[in-house]
Scaffold this motif. Structure first.
Motif, mmCIF file in Angstrom:
data_model
loop_
_atom_site.group_PDB
_atom_site.id
_atom_site.type_symbol
_atom_site.label_atom_id
_atom_site.label_comp_id
_atom_site.label_asym_id
_atom_site.label_seq_id
_atom_site.Cartn_x
_atom_site.Cartn_y
_atom_site.Cartn_z
ATOM 1 N N UNK A 24 25.299 -72.610 5.072
ATOM 2 C CA UNK A 24 26.313 -72.078 5.981
ATOM 3 C C UNK A 24 27.611 -72.877 5.869
ATOM 4 N N UNK A 25 27.490 -74.223 5.775
ATOM 5 C CA UNK A 25 28.686 -75.065 5.634
ATOM 6 C C UNK A 25 29.416 -74.767 4.330
ATOM 7 N N UNK A 26 28.656 -74.532 3.258
ATOM 8 C CA UNK A 26 29.281 -74.232 1.972
ATOM 9 C C UNK A 26 30.037 -72.904 2.029
ATOM 10 N N UNK A 27 29.430 -71.910 2.673
ATOM 11 C CA UNK A 27 30.098 -70.610 2.808
ATOM 12 C C UNK A 27 31.385 -70.742 3.615
ATOM 13 N N UNK A 28 31.323 -71.480 4.721
ATOM 14 C CA UNK A 28 32.521 -71.667 5.553
ATOM 15 C C UNK A 28 33.587 -72.435 4.805
ATOM 16 N N UNK A 29 33.170 -73.457 4.048
ATOM 17 C CA UNK A 29 34.137 -74.255 3.282
ATOM 18 C C UNK A 29 34.803 -73.407 2.213
ATOM 19 N N UNK A 30 34.048 -72.544 1.565
ATOM 20 C CA UNK A 30 34.624 -71.678 0.527
ATOM 21 C C UNK A 30 35.669 -70.742 1.121
ATOM 22 N N UNK A 31 35.343 -70.110 2.247
ATOM 23 C CA UNK A 31 36.261 -69.139 2.852
ATOM 24 C C UNK A 31 37.507 -69.795 3.417
ATOM 25 N N UNK A 32 37.407 -71.037 3.856
ATOM 26 C CA UNK A 32 38.539 -71.713 4.495
ATOM 27 C C UNK A 32 39.212 -72.739 3.587
ATOM 28 N N UNK A 33 38.895 -72.691 2.293
ATOM 29 C CA UNK A 33 39.425 -73.698 1.374
ATOM 30 C C UNK A 33 40.899 -73.455 1.067
ATOM 31 N N UNK A 38 39.994 -76.338 -8.674
ATOM 32 C CA UNK A 38 38.704 -76.806 -9.191
ATOM 33 C C UNK A 38 37.704 -77.042 -8.057
ATOM 34 N N UNK A 39 38.193 -77.479 -6.900
ATOM 35 C CA UNK A 39 37.318 -77.632 -5.740
ATOM 36 C C UNK A 39 36.765 -76.279 -5.300
ATOM 37 N N UNK A 40 37.662 -75.283 -5.312
ATOM 38 C CA UNK A 40 37.240 -73.936 -4.915
ATOM 39 C C UNK A 40 36.185 -73.402 -5.869
ATOM 40 N N UNK A 41 36.388 -73.686 -7.161
ATOM 41 C CA UNK A 41 35.426 -73.253 -8.169
ATOM 42 C C UNK A 41 34.082 -73.947 -7.966
ATOM 43 N N UNK A 42 34.135 -75.209 -7.586
ATOM 44 C CA UNK A 42 32.895 -75.955 -7.349
ATOM 45 C C UNK A 42 32.140 -75.373 -6.154
ATOM 46 N N UNK A 43 32.867 -75.035 -5.120
ATOM 47 C CA UNK A 43 32.230 -74.422 -3.957
ATOM 48 C C UNK A 43 31.613 -73.062 -4.315
ATOM 49 N N UNK A 44 32.296 -72.339 -5.180
ATOM 50 C CA UNK A 44 31.790 -71.041 -5.650
ATOM 51 C C UNK A 44 30.453 -71.222 -6.371
ATOM 52 N N UNK A 45 30.371 -72.252 -7.190
ATOM 53 C CA UNK A 45 29.132 -72.534 -7.916
ATOM 54 C C UNK A 45 28.010 -72.935 -6.959
ATOM 55 N N UNK A 46 28.371 -73.705 -5.917
ATOM 56 C CA UNK A 46 27.376 -74.127 -4.935
ATOM 57 C C UNK A 46 26.782 -72.908 -4.224
ATOM 58 N N UNK A 47 27.591 -71.902 -3.947
ATOM 59 C CA UNK A 47 27.090 -70.697 -3.282
ATOM 60 C C UNK A 47 25.991 -70.039 -4.110
ATOM 61 N N UNK A 48 26.161 -70.020 -5.433
ATOM 62 C CA UNK A 48 25.144 -69.420 -6.290
ATOM 63 C C UNK A 48 23.851 -70.231 -6.256
ATOM 64 N N UNK A 49 24.009 -71.553 -6.105
ATOM 65 C CA UNK A 49 22.806 -72.385 -6.017
ATOM 66 C C UNK A 49 21.989 -72.017 -4.778
#
Length: 396
Positions: A24-33, A38-49
């Protein structure tokens, strides 16, 4: 604020509840980034994990974090749409990322719970609504019909009327729709009248002949009232449809005028005479007797009927027949007595149907007028009382 190490610890925890928090924190961080790409891309990859996590709780937490955002990654949302039932239903009901093309396969082949989830979306296109109704799920259809914020196709509504018009609950839901086509609305009214005619409580309370008159009068009123509402949109073809199906007779035309539905009357005359609608309005509103007569000749009316209609038009110009029941009673009484006097009590065959209609209306309107008089008298009388008679006088 959660430190990276703490987030990493939660993401790798053997406890699905804690991994769900991380998702949930990763999803919120991605949407509010708002930082580097490169940070945004990293968060995107974390969502797939988290999307690959074996626990449905974790994937549900991920979905919950992305569910209401139009900025949620489309691949993630589409993957969640194929997930377990509880997640798929939530995505179908809430995600603004989905478009009609994503949901149509589900509508065509999905289970009832998925259809209901789609039907509860805040916004639905006419295409989706029609497809959902086409699945023939009764309760869902009733809920969709009750949503005034949704647009339903005219063809879909016509199919519902044809297939389910005999169902009283469905009929009521359809009649409450403002976008119901005029012909379909009239058909439902007629079906309601037939249902009423067959009801034991009605048959037992009203004599057959009177019941027939009441129902026939109600159908005539429905025809003209629907026509008056449709008159503001001349492109609907309601009057032409009535003429083509032989449901527009002289009785209906007279009833249209008597009830003050003059715009619909003008539409009918325009269709019957094959004259421009605006020209017919002008003639009926302010045309001379000769001009109106010529117009009615084009409608196929005989001399005696033309004379009756011309008189009625004259009364309609001078009186508000739409809202004044007493005025309608006066006009109908005047026309009835005028016909009796003019023909010496021998009504021509051409006018028999019209005269029978006017006589029926005279009785019905007289009753309404009497009710109004008694109500007004009761209000004015106040505390006054009628003189009491002793027993002998009462017997006498």
């Amino acid at each position: 604020m959660v430190e990276y190490n703490e987030f990493l610890w939660l993401a790798q925890s053997p406890d699905s509840e804690e991994r769900g928090q991380a998702a949930y924190m990763a999803a919120s961080a991605y949407l509010n980034h708002h930082g580097p790409a490169d940070e945004h891309a990293a968060l995107y990859a974390v969502l797939f994990r988290f999307l690959e996590d074996p626990s449905v709780k974790v994937r549900a937490a991920l979905a919950y974090g992305l569910l209401h955002s139009a900025e949620a990654p489309r691949p993630i949302i589409m993957a969640l749409l194929q997930d377990s039932g509880v997640i798929a239903r939530a995505v179908l009901q809430y995600s603004p990322v989905l478009i009609d093309a994503d949901m149509m396969p589900v509508v065509r082949q999905g289970e009832a719970d998925l259809l209901i989830a789609i039907s509860q979306r805040q916004k639905l296109s006419t295409r989706l609504v029609d497809a959902l109704i086409g699945r023939e799920h009764r309760q869902m259809t009733l809920k969709l019909l009750a949503r005034t914020d949704l647009s339903i196709g005219a063809a879909c509504l016509d199919r519902l009327v044809t297939a389910h018009g005999a169902d009283a609950q469905m009929r009521g839901a359809l009649l409450r729709r403002q976008d119901l086509p005029a012909g379909a609305r009239l058909l439902l009214v007629q079906q309601a009248m037939e249902a009423m005619r067959g009801a034991r409580i009605v048959k037992g309370a009203v004599a057959p002949e009177r019941l027939n008159r009441l129902l026939r009068d109600s159908v005539d009123t429905a025809i003209s009232a629907i026509g008056e509402r449709e008159a503001i949109n001349p492109g609907t073809g309601y009057a032409a449809e009535l003429i083509a199906s032989d449901r527009l007779n002289m009785r209906v035309l007279l009833h249209t005028m008597v009830t003050g539905h003059v715009m619909f009357f003008a539409n009918c005359v325009a269709e019957l005479s094959q004259s421009p609608r605006d020209k017919v309005f002008s003639v009926l509103e302010a045309g001379s007797r000769g001009t109106i007569n010529a117009l009615l000749v084009r409608c196929g009316m005989g001399p005696a009927m033309r004379e009756l209609v011309i008189r009625l038009i004259g009364h309609a110009r001078a009186t508000d027949l739409a809202d004044d029941a007493a005025a309608r009673h006066l006009v109908v009484s005047t026309l009835t007595e005028g016909l009796i006097a003019e023909y010496g009590g021998v009504i021509p065959e051409e006018l028999e149907e019209a005269f029978a209609y006017l006589s029926e209306q005279n009785v019905a309107l007289a009753r309404k007028a009497a009710e109004g008089v008694m109500s007004a008298f009761a209000q004015e009388a106040g505390e006054r009382r009628m003189v009491a008679l002793d027993w002998d006088e009462q017997v006498a």
